[in-house]
Design a protein around this motif. Sequence first.
Motif, PDB file in Angstrom:
ATOM      1  N   ILE A  50       0.833  -1.206   0.000  1.00 26.35           N
ATOM      2  CA  ILE A  50       0.000   0.000   0.000  1.00 26.35           C
ATOM      3  C   ILE A  50       0.869   1.258   0.000  1.00 26.35           C
ATOM      4  O   ILE A  50       0.624   2.199  -0.760  1.00 26.35           O
ATOM      5  CB  ILE A  50      -0.958  -0.009   1.209  1.00 26.35           C
ATOM      6  CG1 ILE A  50      -1.964  -1.156   1.078  1.00 26.35           C
ATOM      7  CG2 ILE A  50      -1.683   1.317   1.350  1.00 26.35           C
ATOM      8  CD1 ILE A  50      -2.779  -1.417   2.324  1.00 26.35           C
ATOM      9  N   LEU A  53       2.470   1.701  -3.389  1.00 26.64           N
ATOM     10  CA  LEU A  53       1.477   2.185  -4.353  1.00 26.64           C
ATOM     11  C   LEU A  53       1.290   3.693  -4.231  1.00 26.64           C
ATOM     12  O   LEU A  53       1.270   4.418  -5.228  1.00 26.64           O
ATOM     13  CB  LEU A  53       0.154   1.457  -4.121  1.00 26.64           C
ATOM     14  CG  LEU A  53      -1.057   1.923  -4.934  1.00 26.64           C
ATOM     15  CD1 LEU A  53      -0.841   1.635  -6.399  1.00 26.64           C
ATOM     16  CD2 LEU A  53      -2.314   1.220  -4.443  1.00 26.64           C
ATOM     17  N   PHE A 218      -2.633  -4.255 -15.458  1.00 25.23           N
ATOM     18  CA  PHE A 218      -3.591  -4.264 -14.349  1.00 25.23           C
ATOM     19  C   PHE A 218      -4.398  -5.560 -14.330  1.00 25.23           C
ATOM     20  O   PHE A 218      -4.496  -6.234 -13.296  1.00 25.23           O
ATOM     21  CB  PHE A 218      -4.531  -3.065 -14.453  1.00 25.23           C
ATOM     22  CG  PHE A 218      -5.693  -3.117 -13.503  1.00 25.23           C
ATOM     23  CD1 PHE A 218      -5.530  -2.809 -12.158  1.00 25.23           C
ATOM     24  CD2 PHE A 218      -6.952  -3.494 -13.942  1.00 25.23           C
ATOM     25  CE1 PHE A 218      -6.596  -2.878 -11.271  1.00 25.23           C
ATOM     26  CE2 PHE A 218      -8.020  -3.562 -13.059  1.00 25.23           C
ATOM     27  CZ  PHE A 218      -7.845  -3.248 -11.722  1.00 25.23           C
ATOM     28  N   MET A 339       2.394   1.101 -10.748  1.00 26.16           N
ATOM     29  CA  MET A 339       1.241   1.217  -9.856  1.00 26.16           C
ATOM     30  C   MET A 339       0.085   0.344 -10.330  1.00 26.16           C
ATOM     31  O   MET A 339      -0.694  -0.156  -9.517  1.00 26.16           O
ATOM     32  CB  MET A 339       0.775   2.666  -9.775  1.00 26.16           C
ATOM     33  CG  MET A 339       1.586   3.555  -8.863  1.00 26.16           C
ATOM     34  SD  MET A 339       0.977   5.269  -8.903  1.00 26.16           S
ATOM     35  CE  MET A 339      -0.631   5.062  -8.122  1.00 26.16           C
ATOM     36  N   PHE A 340      -0.036   0.160 -11.647  1.00 27.07           N
ATOM     37  CA  PHE A 340      -1.131  -0.657 -12.155  1.00 27.07           C
ATOM     38  C   PHE A 340      -0.962  -2.116 -11.742  1.00 27.07           C
ATOM     39  O   PHE A 340      -1.958  -2.821 -11.525  1.00 27.07           O
ATOM     40  CB  PHE A 340      -1.228  -0.529 -13.676  1.00 27.07           C
ATOM     41  CG  PHE A 340      -1.951   0.712 -14.121  1.00 27.07           C
ATOM     42  CD1 PHE A 340      -3.311   0.691 -14.370  1.00 27.07           C
ATOM     43  CD2 PHE A 340      -1.273   1.911 -14.275  1.00 27.07           C
ATOM     44  CE1 PHE A 340      -3.988   1.835 -14.766  1.00 27.07           C
ATOM     45  CE2 PHE A 340      -1.933   3.064 -14.667  1.00 27.07           C
ATOM     46  CZ  PHE A 340      -3.297   3.031 -14.912  1.00 27.07           C
ATOM     47  N   ASP A 342       0.490  -3.000  -8.843  1.00 24.10           N
ATOM     48  CA  ASP A 342       0.119  -2.979  -7.424  1.00 24.10           C
ATOM     49  C   ASP A 342      -1.391  -2.939  -7.250  1.00 24.10           C
ATOM     50  O   ASP A 342      -1.958  -3.650  -6.399  1.00 24.10           O
ATOM     51  CB  ASP A 342       0.750  -1.772  -6.728  1.00 24.10           C
ATOM     52  CG  ASP A 342       2.261  -1.815  -6.737  1.00 24.10           C
ATOM     53  OD1 ASP A 342       2.817  -2.922  -6.702  1.00 24.10           O
ATOM     54  OD2 ASP A 342       2.892  -0.745  -6.791  1.00 24.10           O
ATOM     55  N   LEU A 343      -2.059  -2.087  -8.062  1.00 24.32           N
ATOM     56  CA  LEU A 343      -3.515  -1.976  -7.964  1.00 24.32           C
ATOM     57  C   LEU A 343      -4.201  -3.307  -8.277  1.00 24.32           C
ATOM     58  O   LEU A 343      -5.115  -3.741  -7.577  1.00 24.32           O
ATOM     59  CB  LEU A 343      -4.027  -0.898  -8.924  1.00 24.32           C
ATOM     60  CG  LEU A 343      -3.896   0.552  -8.466  1.00 24.32           C
ATOM     61  CD1 LEU A 343      -4.212   1.489  -9.625  1.00 24.32           C
ATOM     62  CD2 LEU A 343      -4.846   0.830  -7.298  1.00 24.32           C
ATOM     63  N   THR A 347      -6.258  -5.578  -5.725  1.00 23.57           N
ATOM     64  CA  THR A 347      -7.688  -5.671  -6.021  1.00 23.57           C
ATOM     65  C   THR A 347      -8.150  -7.109  -6.205  1.00 23.57           C
ATOM     66  O   THR A 347      -9.237  -7.485  -5.760  1.00 23.57           O
ATOM     67  CB  THR A 347      -8.014  -4.865  -7.293  1.00 23.57           C
ATOM     68  OG1 THR A 347      -7.626  -3.504  -7.104  1.00 23.57           O
ATOM     69  CG2 THR A 347      -9.499  -4.928  -7.620  1.00 23.57           C
TER      70      THR A 347
END
Length: 394
Positions: A50, A53, A218, A339-340, A342-343, A347
């Motif tokens: 987190i 990110l 992602f 970041m994509f 990590d997201l 998720t």
Amino acid sequence: MGKWDIWFLHASTFFFFLGMAVVNPLISPLAMNLGADPFIVGTLAAISSIVALVFKPFGGVLGDRGLRFQVMALGSFFGALAGGFYVASIFLGSLTIFALGRALHGFAMALFFPSSLSTAIDMAPEGRVGETLGWRGMMFSFGNLMGPALGGFVADLLGFQAAFVLTVILSLLAIGFVLIAHSRIKGEVSLRSHERHEKPSYRALLRPFFVAASLALFFMSLAYGGLNTFLPALYKSLGFGTRVFGIYASIMGGASLLTRVIGGKEADRRGPLPVTTVGLGGVLVAYVILTFYTSPPVSYVSAALLGAGFGLAVPSLQMMALANLPRRIRTFGSGIYTMFFDLGYLTGPIVLGYIAQLKGYAAIFPLLPPIMLLSLLIAQLPRFLRTDGEASGG
């Protein structure tokens, strides 16, 4: 720039991520020893992701100010500092200090990762960007493959403190290799004077090749997060030991190592989009096989295909997203791009976990092929919307 200078950068990548991976198998056991309940154990495991990110754009902006090597060294320093916090948490019996160490490790990754990725592109020999990213990816994967086994072995033999001291040592080695690489190239990949004073234009991040690569990443990581979370859970519910998923993960990691450099070289030859398509297609086929054959030994076929597909897709997606970005914003772009991942990885377990709660773990795996098909289709976007100089996505 010497032929082998890039390998000092690769070595720093290896030792940085090896230092992080050494900690991974120790997080839950130590948290439980310190009195954490299951919710706190899960939270402690997620803190670093987190924080990484949230702060990756910050790390990217710093790198684009001409401070890439300094930022990588600083990230490695925070990795060593995190190891010190872990040791202190054992001596003081403090979950709070341990949580701060996890946050520091996440901040370390936010600083190190974007500059490491963009600098590898800058230092790549002419016409060998994909190959260079492939070798870098191999160092990253090798560190993550070795780290958990090394951390578990040292902790069993010498205790948690020794394993965390090892984290400090590995992070300091990463600093050393960053500084060696910086001294050898002597600013050859630094921004020119006029580039430093230009106002960065982030509109390039809206180009089809960057958007498509980021969104494809992602959905790929969303499916991967679901696999990594719920396949071990399914195996446990079926009465298999933890060793079964360990073998699955080892086969997947080994196959990925074998194809990383091949994927990078082919991306240099053919362009990143065709190689990305083959890699994502291989992952899609692997998930289809896993849908019908979740139990070993047949499920291990999907592990090999998954690893090989990741090995082809990851360096070619990185090349597709970042090679055409202006150098002035490439490190920031690297931060946004990663970041994509990590997201998606955060998720996947949440969204798919809700479905697993309603219908059981087995219901997760038929959902993975449609998610990967979406990733594969989005990656084709540059074929139809590419601008000048973006043929084949790079």
